[in-house]
Design a protein around this motif. Sequence first.
Motif, PDB file in Angstrom:
ATOM      1  N   VAL A  13      44.967   3.880  -7.000  1.00 32.98           N
ATOM      2  CA  VAL A  13      45.577   5.135  -6.548  1.00 32.98           C
ATOM      3  C   VAL A  13      44.769   5.771  -5.423  1.00 32.98           C
ATOM      4  CG1 VAL A  13      46.638   7.250  -7.367  1.00 32.98           C
ATOM      5  CG2 VAL A  13      46.077   5.441  -8.987  1.00 32.98           C
ATOM      6  N   SER A  14      43.446   5.648  -5.514  1.00 32.16           N
ATOM      7  CA  SER A  14      42.612   6.360  -4.553  1.00 32.16           C
ATOM      8  C   SER A  14      42.742   5.801  -3.136  1.00 32.16           C
ATOM      9  CB  SER A  14      41.152   6.307  -5.000  1.00 32.16           C
ATOM     10  OG  SER A  14      40.739   4.969  -5.056  1.00 32.16           O
ATOM     11  N   GLN A  15      43.314   4.606  -3.003  1.00 28.02           N
ATOM     12  CA  GLN A  15      43.455   4.011  -1.670  1.00 28.02           C
ATOM     13  C   GLN A  15      44.658   4.557  -0.904  1.00 28.02           C
ATOM     14  OE1 GLN A  15      41.279   1.577  -0.468  1.00 28.02           O
ATOM     15  NE2 GLN A  15      40.090   1.944  -2.319  1.00 28.02           N
ATOM     16  N   ARG A  16      45.589   5.163  -1.609  1.00 37.94           N
ATOM     17  CA  ARG A  16      46.786   5.726  -0.988  1.00 37.94           C
ATOM     18  C   ARG A  16      47.566   4.716  -0.143  1.00 37.94           C
ATOM     19  NH1 ARG A  16      46.944  10.901  -1.770  1.00 37.94           N
ATOM     20  NH2 ARG A  16      45.061  11.944  -2.466  1.00 37.94           N
ATOM     21  N   VAL A  47      56.084  -4.584   5.493  1.00 37.61           N
ATOM     22  CA  VAL A  47      55.713  -5.994   5.539  1.00 37.61           C
ATOM     23  C   VAL A  47      54.800  -6.238   6.733  1.00 37.61           C
ATOM     24  CG1 VAL A  47      56.589  -8.342   5.651  1.00 37.61           C
ATOM     25  CG2 VAL A  47      57.904  -6.595   4.465  1.00 37.61           C
ATOM     26  N   GLY A  48      55.149  -5.629   7.861  1.00 35.71           N
ATOM     27  CA  GLY A  48      54.345  -5.770   9.074  1.00 35.71           C
ATOM     28  C   GLY A  48      52.922  -5.284   8.847  1.00 35.71           C
ATOM     29  N   GLU A  49      52.806  -4.101   8.253  1.00 35.84           N
ATOM     30  CA  GLU A  49      51.476  -3.534   8.013  1.00 35.84           C
ATOM     31  C   GLU A  49      50.631  -4.433   7.115  1.00 35.84           C
ATOM     32  OE1 GLU A  49      51.364   0.455   6.570  1.00 35.84           O
ATOM     33  OE2 GLU A  49      52.399   1.242   8.327  1.00 35.84           O
ATOM     34  N   LEU A  50      51.289  -4.998   6.110  1.00 32.94           N
ATOM     35  CA  LEU A  50      50.565  -5.875   5.188  1.00 32.94           C
ATOM     36  C   LEU A  50      50.058  -7.116   5.913  1.00 32.94           C
ATOM     37  CD1 LEU A  50      49.866  -6.594   2.170  1.00 32.94           C
ATOM     38  CD2 LEU A  50      51.919  -7.976   2.235  1.00 32.94           C
ATOM     39  N   LEU A  51      50.963  -7.753   6.677  1.00 31.70           N
ATOM     40  CA  LEU A  51      50.598  -9.013   7.324  1.00 31.70           C
ATOM     41  C   LEU A  51      49.584  -8.801   8.447  1.00 31.70           C
ATOM     42  CD1 LEU A  51      54.035 -10.855   7.409  1.00 31.70           C
ATOM     43  CD2 LEU A  51      52.279 -10.854   5.655  1.00 31.70           C
ATOM     44  N   TRP A  74      45.714  -2.920   5.484  1.00 33.21           N
ATOM     45  CA  TRP A  74      45.176  -2.419   4.218  1.00 33.21           C
ATOM     46  C   TRP A  74      44.199  -3.380   3.576  1.00 33.21           C
ATOM     47  CZ3 TRP A  74      46.333   2.533   3.628  1.00 33.21           C
ATOM     48  CH2 TRP A  74      47.449   3.013   4.331  1.00 33.21           C
ATOM     49  N   VAL A  75      44.530  -4.650   3.566  1.00 31.17           N
ATOM     50  CA  VAL A  75      43.594  -5.677   3.085  1.00 31.17           C
ATOM     51  C   VAL A  75      43.725  -6.865   4.036  1.00 31.17           C
ATOM     52  CG1 VAL A  75      43.498  -5.202   0.598  1.00 31.17           C
ATOM     53  CG2 VAL A  75      45.407  -6.486   1.539  1.00 31.17           C
ATOM     54  N   GLN A  99      53.652   2.665  -1.120  1.00 32.41           N
ATOM     55  CA  GLN A  99      54.289   1.865  -2.173  1.00 32.41           C
ATOM     56  C   GLN A  99      54.952   0.613  -1.616  1.00 32.41           C
ATOM     57  OE1 GLN A  99      54.245   2.420  -5.417  1.00 32.41           O
ATOM     58  NE2 GLN A  99      53.055   4.289  -5.262  1.00 32.41           N
ATOM     59  N   GLY A 100      55.576   0.770  -0.449  1.00 28.73           N
ATOM     60  CA  GLY A 100      56.275  -0.359   0.155  1.00 28.73           C
ATOM     61  C   GLY A 100      55.333  -1.517   0.430  1.00 28.73           C
ATOM     62  N   VAL A 101      54.127  -1.195   0.907  1.00 31.40           N
ATOM     63  CA  VAL A 101      53.145  -2.246   1.181  1.00 31.40           C
ATOM     64  C   VAL A 101      52.736  -2.926  -0.128  1.00 31.40           C
ATOM     65  CG1 VAL A 101      50.841  -2.713   2.094  1.00 31.40           C
ATOM     66  CG2 VAL A 101      52.308  -1.059   3.236  1.00 31.40           C
TER      67      VAL A 101
END
Lengths: 278, 294
Positions: A237-240, A60-64, A68-69, A243-245
């Motif tokens: 898939v190519s972004q790797r 969740v931290g990485e996403l926020l 990644w985006v 899954q959790g994110v």
Amino acid sequence: MSAQGKTQRGALSLLLLGPFLLAVLVPFLWMVLGMFKTNNEFFQPLAKAFFPANYEWQNVGELLEGKWVPFWDVFGNSLVVSLGQALGAVTLSATAGYAFARFTFSGKRLLFVLAVALILVPRQLFAVPLFSWVNELGLSDSLLGVMLPGVVTGLGVVYFTQVFRQVPEEYLQAARICGATELRVFLTVLPLVWPALLSYGMIHFILAWHEHLVPMLVLTTETKQTLPLALAKLYDVSQRTPQGVQMAASTFAVIPTAVLFALCHRKFKSSLSDMLVH
Amino acid sequence: MPAADQRTPGARWTPFFFLLPFLFFLLLFWVIPLVGGVQMSLHANGLGQAEYVGFAHYKALANDERYVTALRNSFVYTLASVVVIVPLALWLAHLLRATFRRLRPVLTFALLLPALTPPSVLAVLFLMVFHGRNGLLNQLFVMPLGFEPVNWLKDPDFILSGLVLQTVWRWTGFMTFFILAGMEGIPRVYYEAARLATGSRWRQFWHVTLPQLRPVLLFVAVYLVVDGFSLFSGAYVLLGGSGGTADAGLLTVTYVFLKTRFFDYGSASAISISLLPLMVLALLGCLFLRRRTA
């Protein structure tokens, strides 16, 4: 029916509904739990690892953080676009529906048929010419370019025509006798139909929130994109992306529409019940 | 449609004052792109000033196997989703009405959760259920029973059914909600009258519920048909923007998208325009049904 018979019937129905509820809810539960899993854990057999070993907030931290985006940008854009579209669509459809329901004028039938036709032609099919026209208007890569085309809706016009037909004529007459202008008369009627306004706004918000193809063609800069585009990128898939994110992003994508619906649900239903059958 | 009032109130231009914003946007974002689409379909592929080619794109489509496949798939997909969803939603609405009153809102909400979820998220959840090795279905049912895991989404026989199942999963709860709202709007007197005439619940359903629900069911069917022909996001994520193995999951919108990816704007527009006669037919069908309902 006896009280006991009623309880039995209720219990039996619940039992029959059970499998459907499970089929709907289990994947969502998995999605929410998936947020806390490491990649390794995520791909383990489910029987062993349906629940995460420990609830880590790292994904969740990485996403926020936007690793990644650009999550907040995208989320905000989606909110702006969907709210704008919903407001615009309610305004245009309510005024047009009012005209159809309350006035007679030449060409009315033809225009109404056109509105019905609008429902039947999916916008996605005209995405390409729409896209090139939006470019010519100078709206490419801007949120307005996604928002404005989305405010025309046949469904809304037909819905509000039905809604305004049910307003008793006396209200309109009373307002007119008091010397109100036609716009004023319309504005006096609006509070009477506010559940319908709210309901349609909600539906349109949800549809706009899900829109994928038109934003994909119009919006090119990453920070200007909307949530479905960012999701598609995370899922690629190519972004790797872990899954959790992905699961965290999916969960956040459901929250606004789910909350909105939970809040408006009752009003929406009663406004539908009043209208659908008559 | 009942005329609200024979005399038009206010000035003659009053209705147009109310219609103007709608008409303006209709012209700007619907009529103009439509005309643009027709024009595009008559010109050579590519951006900007392209050469006029007449009906060449349409002629090419008639011989294009992928176009025929896409049309057929979209058609089967749409028809199947209506045929499955409508009866299922009717049944679920009936069950919801029979169950405990207090639980009803929560259960309805749970059932319609998929409709609130962006289709790309649905596709991912769906993928997790149907995934070759790690999918729920293989892990919970197929492998424990001693069978080899089935690679559902690579199997051309299953892809289209998979897409239908995804739609069923997405829309059934939502349509149940509409039907439930419709059922609750039926005046009780009708049922009481029916109860006096016949004791059978089935007959009540057949003679009261179903006819009363006709406008709702019409709405539901139209909605599903339109949605069926505009499905993009779900298939895009599920099949990675392609038509899947042997094009078994190639839908019309996906094909349009595939064309635009190679800047074949001319033929992409031709595909879209070629669907218009179908839509007109659907429109006439709707108007006909509306009249019969009225």
